[in-house]
Scaffold this active site. Structure first.
Site, PDB file in Angstrom:
ATOM      1  N   HIS A 119       0.907  -1.135   0.141  1.00 19.73           N
ATOM      2  CA  HIS A 119      -0.175   0.057  -0.298  1.00 19.73           C
ATOM      3  C   HIS A 119       1.075   1.401   0.290  1.00 19.73           C
ATOM      4  CE1 HIS A 119      -3.489   2.149   1.500  1.00 19.73           C
ATOM      5  NE2 HIS A 119      -2.744   2.538   1.621  1.00 19.73           N
ATOM      6  N   GLU A 120       1.638   1.051   0.859  1.00 18.58           N
ATOM      7  CA  GLU A 120       3.042   2.367   1.125  1.00 18.58           C
ATOM      8  C   GLU A 120       3.827   2.619   0.028  1.00 18.58           C
ATOM      9  OE1 GLU A 120       1.916   4.826   3.230  1.00 18.58           O
ATOM     10  OE2 GLU A 120       1.183   3.529   4.019  1.00 18.58           O
ATOM     11  N   HIS A 123       1.818   4.090  -3.031  1.00 18.23           N
ATOM     12  CA  HIS A 123       1.804   5.920  -2.587  1.00 18.23           C
ATOM     13  C   HIS A 123       2.916   6.143  -3.445  1.00 18.23           C
ATOM     14  CE1 HIS A 123      -1.921   5.992  -0.746  1.00 18.23           C
ATOM     15  NE2 HIS A 123      -1.675   5.604   0.519  1.00 18.23           N
ATOM     16  N   HIS A 129      -6.277   6.590  -2.675  1.00 14.60           N
ATOM     17  CA  HIS A 129      -6.984   5.883  -1.976  1.00 14.60           C
ATOM     18  C   HIS A 129      -7.676   5.186  -2.470  1.00 14.60           C
ATOM     19  CE1 HIS A 129      -5.262   7.259   2.115  1.00 14.60           C
ATOM     20  NE2 HIS A 129      -4.412   5.838   1.732  1.00 14.60           N
TER      21      HIS A 129
END
EC number: 3.4.24.-
Length: 379
Positions: A119-120, A123, A129
């Site tokens: 997830h990070e 980003h 998101h």
């Protein structure tokens, strides 16, 4: 040390230099311009005072991305533009590449997992998101005053997916972030990486096999792997070069009468958040043109909370094999034992977690022809 990694991400257009993520407040509009993409599809990164178990977690995430995209990661402490991965107070990352800067990506023990690492990193690659997509109001009811729920100017390259690793969990104590389709209550916030997450990342960075001399006829929702154009990336339950095989999958032949199967073992209940989920797949077959029905009859030993993040069962009844169907991990959810019907043949069931989530049972059958059964509860 050089690490090469490939992965998919969601495209954004907008404002640079903002923080993302859990336990961090952010500007409401945090989308990025195309210039925030990493040049030559390569990210430089290094670890700084990061515990060994978190380093292992990131290596797993990097290897996963490397095997699913044309993106590359290079471990380089001296790079002018790089991501510094360190332990911090929360899990967060800057969006996209910040030229000429060493930008921080942090993990903390209260939020660290394989899924969070992916997830990070996504980003840092430029992905927002799921609740920030411009079409989110078609799928979610959100509190627009929440700093993590502001709509961003996103380029929606793939369908909205409640099972995306980029989508936050619903808020169990309020109506600030809930799915319009209540069957996805326990799916949002999953720490699994969805198939469409990688499709998105590949589209955003232009990863494809268009110039490869050999075109593969990938089956069952698969597509040619930008990391290795001699194979296809396959949806759950399928493998082989063309995604038409079931190696390591339990293949069961459905009958007209209900039959039973499942996963039964004697491991104790528990979770391991720092490792990739382990999967068990079932492929239920039936005569061509049939409708296959499946219902879960027992769940035992699963870690149950407001989201099926670390373990659960997915009955993949959606026509689109790439999309995530509702996840189940709690037998107190009034949707857990609904009968699911699909004309997909085979019908795939995915159990994920690890061998400490021990026990689920299900029944299955087929109905001749294209029949759509209304969901029903078992008595």
């Amino acid at each position: 040390m050089k690490i090469t990694v490939n992965f998919l991400l969601v495209a954004l257009i907008g404002v640079p230099s903002v923080l993302s993520d859990r336990h961090i407040t952010r500007d409401k509009r945090q989308a990025m311009r195309d210039y925030a993409k990493w040049e030559n599809n390569k990210m430089s990164l290094f670890f700084y005072n990061l515990p060994l178990e978190m380093q292992a977690m990131f290596r797993d995430a990097i290897n996963y991305l490397e095997n699913h995209t044309c993106l590359k990661f290079e471990y380089n402490e001296n790079a002018e533009t790089a991501v510094r991965i360190r332990k911090g107070n929360g899990c967060y990352s800057l969006y996209g590449m910040h030229a000429g800067e060493v930008q921080d990506l942090t993990l903390d023990y209260n939020c660290a997992s394989f899924g969070t690492a992916v997830h990070e990193i996504m980003h840092a690659l430029g992905i927002a998101h799921g609740q920030a997509r411009s079409d989110r109001d078609d799928y979610l009811i959100v509190d627009s005053t929440n700093s993590n729920d502001g709509i961003e100017n996103t380029e929606n390259l793939v369908p909205f997916d409640y099972g995306s690793v980029m989508l936050y969990a619903r808020d169990p104590h309020s109506d600030k972030r809930i799915p319009i389709d209540p069957e996805y209550n326990f799916t949002m916030g999953s720490l699994r990486v969805a198939f469409y997450d990688m499709v998105l990342l590949n589209k955003f960075y232009g990863c494809n096999c268009d110039n490869h001399p050999r075109k593969l006829d990938c089956k069952n929702g698969g597509y040619q792997n930008p990391a290795n154009c001699e194979e296809c990336l396959c949806t759950d339950g399928f493998n082989g070069q063309l995604c038409d095989q079931h190696e390591g999958v339990y293949v069961l032949e459905a009958k007209k009468e209900w039959d039973a199967s499942g996963v039964r073992n004697n491991y104790r209940k528990g979770i391991e958040t720092n490792t990739m989920p382990e999967y068990t797949y079932f492929a239920l077959t039936a005569p061509e043109g049939s409708t296959i029905e499946v219902r879960i009859t027992k769940l035992s030993g699963f870690f149950c909370q407001h989201t099926c993040d670390y373990n659960g069962v997915e009955l993949k009844y959606k026509t689109d094999r790439r999309i995530v169907s509702p996840l189940v991990c709690c037998d107190n959810d009034n949707l857990w034992n609904k009968t699911r019907s699909s004309t997909n043949n085979p019908f795939i069931i995915a159990k994920y977690g690890n061998n400490r989530t021990p026990h689920f049972e299900f029944e299955y059958r087929y109905i001749p022809g294209n029949a759509t059964a209304a969901p029903e509860e078992n008595n």
